[in-house]
Scaffold this motif. Structure first.
Motif, short mmCIF file in Angstrom:
data_model
loop_
_atom_site.label_atom_id
_atom_site.label_comp_id
_atom_site.label_asym_id
_atom_site.label_seq_id
_atom_site.Cartn_x
_atom_site.Cartn_y
_atom_site.Cartn_z
N LEU A 49 -16.38 2.22 -3.82
CA LEU A 49 -15.54 3.05 -4.68
C LEU A 49 -16.22 4.39 -4.98
O LEU A 49 -15.56 5.41 -5.12
N ALA A 50 -17.52 4.39 -5.06
CA ALA A 50 -18.27 5.61 -5.40
C ALA A 50 -18.26 6.64 -4.28
O ALA A 50 -18.45 7.82 -4.53
N GLY A 51 -18.03 6.20 -3.05
CA GLY A 51 -18.12 7.12 -1.92
C GLY A 51 -16.81 7.34 -1.19
O GLY A 51 -16.82 7.64 0.00
N LEU A 52 -15.68 7.20 -1.88
CA LEU A 52 -14.38 7.34 -1.20
C LEU A 52 -14.13 8.76 -0.69
O LEU A 52 -13.53 8.94 0.36
N GLY A 53 -14.54 9.76 -1.44
CA GLY A 53 -14.30 11.15 -1.02
C GLY A 53 -12.83 11.40 -0.77
O GLY A 53 -11.99 11.18 -1.63
N GLN A 54 -12.48 11.82 0.45
CA GLN A 54 -11.09 12.14 0.81
C GLN A 54 -10.34 10.92 1.35
O GLN A 54 -9.23 11.04 1.82
N ARG A 55 -10.97 9.75 1.30
CA ARG A 55 -10.32 8.52 1.78
C ARG A 55 -9.42 7.96 0.69
O ARG A 55 -9.77 7.98 -0.50
N ALA A 56 -8.30 7.40 1.09
CA ALA A 56 -7.37 6.81 0.13
C ALA A 56 -7.90 5.50 -0.41
O ALA A 56 -8.48 4.70 0.33
N LEU A 57 -7.73 5.27 -1.70
CA LEU A 57 -8.15 4.04 -2.34
C LEU A 57 -7.48 2.84 -1.68
O LEU A 57 -8.11 1.79 -1.48
N GLU A 100 -6.75 2.36 1.36
CA GLU A 100 -7.42 1.99 2.61
C GLU A 100 -8.57 1.04 2.35
O GLU A 100 -8.89 0.20 3.17
N LEU A 101 -9.21 1.18 1.22
CA LEU A 101 -10.33 0.32 0.87
C LEU A 101 -9.84 -1.01 0.29
O LEU A 101 -10.19 -2.08 0.78
N LEU A 102 -9.00 -0.95 -0.72
CA LEU A 102 -8.62 -2.16 -1.44
C LEU A 102 -7.69 -3.07 -0.65
O LEU A 102 -7.80 -4.30 -0.72
N PHE A 103 -6.74 -2.50 0.08
CA PHE A 103 -5.78 -3.33 0.79
C PHE A 103 -6.36 -4.00 2.03
O PHE A 103 -5.70 -4.81 2.67
N GLU A 104 -7.62 -3.70 2.36
CA GLU A 104 -8.31 -4.41 3.44
C GLU A 104 -8.71 -5.81 3.00
O GLU A 104 -8.93 -6.69 3.82
N ASP A 105 -8.83 -6.04 1.70
CA ASP A 105 -9.27 -7.33 1.17
C ASP A 105 -8.08 -8.29 1.10
O ASP A 105 -7.11 -8.03 0.39
N SER A 109 0.83 -1.20 0.00
CA SER A 109 0.00 0.00 0.00
C SER A 109 0.87 1.26 0.00
O SER A 109 1.64 1.48 0.94
N LEU A 110 0.76 2.06 -1.04
CA LEU A 110 1.49 3.32 -1.10
C LEU A 110 1.01 4.25 0.01
O LEU A 110 1.80 4.98 0.60
N THR A 111 -0.28 4.20 0.33
CA THR A 111 -0.82 5.01 1.42
C THR A 111 -0.08 4.73 2.72
O THR A 111 0.35 5.66 3.42
#
Length: 185
Positions: free
Chosen positions: A101-109, A111-116, A31-33
């Protein structure tokens, strides 16, 4: 928009062999984040744009298996300095599988994808911008920088890869801006 500019970039597997620390950043499949967070006191995502659907170049379409895609572009800031300009392309079918994905807003991508736990990153492609490409992109995106490529700053490098989990795939392009830690190690 980075996605309209990146079709003219010269993508390939080649890396800057003389710059091993930069290669380490460019080839990092994690994760780059998370990596950015380790290098600054304050990490922040600044949303630049979201586009409902764009027509993809043939190369982009081959990456995600669709001719049209949703597009999200962000700046990743470390201590209020823009270090990475990132874009993500995903098909309508991917949005159906991962509606968040549609509601990420200011959240890093990331944070969502690397949880899987099933997330897979496909092989990277790399590109170094020419001076003309960098000027055009910086002007087009109004990327405010105290640093400009030249004698003391290199021309920016970018990487792209597909992040896939199950039937969902997101093409992520990350342009490492001149102020990024990747150029200073």
């Amino acid at each position: 928009m980075i996605n309209t500019a990146d079709h003219a970039w010269h993508w390939g597997p080649e890396l800057p062999q003389s710059q091993l620390p930069l290669c380490n950043w460019l080839q990092d499949a994690g994760s780059l984040t998370e990596r950015l967070r380790r290098h600054c006191r304050q990490f922040r995502v600044q949303l630049q744009s979201t586009t409902a659907e764009i027509t993809l170049t043939p190369t982009q379409a081959a990456w995600i298996g669709a001719e049209r895609a949703f597009c999200r572009e962000v700046l990743l800031l470390c201590d209020e300095q823009p270090w990475v300009y990132a874009s993500s392309l995903y098909s309508p079918s991917t949005l159906n599988v991962v509606p968040a994905l549609a509601g990420l807003g200011q959240r890093a991508l990331g944070e969502l994808l690397f949880e899987d736990p099933q997330l897979q990153r496909r092989e990277f492609e790399f590109a170094q911008l020419t001076a003309a490409q960098w000027r055009q992109l910086a002007q087009m995106q109004s990327i405010v920088q105290d640093t400009a490529p030249g004698d003391s700053y290199p021309l920016p490098w970018a990487r792209r890869s597909l992040l896939a989990t199950g039937q969902a795939g997101v093409l992520v392009t990350e342009l490492f801006l001149p102020a990024a830690q990747a150029y200073r190690e």
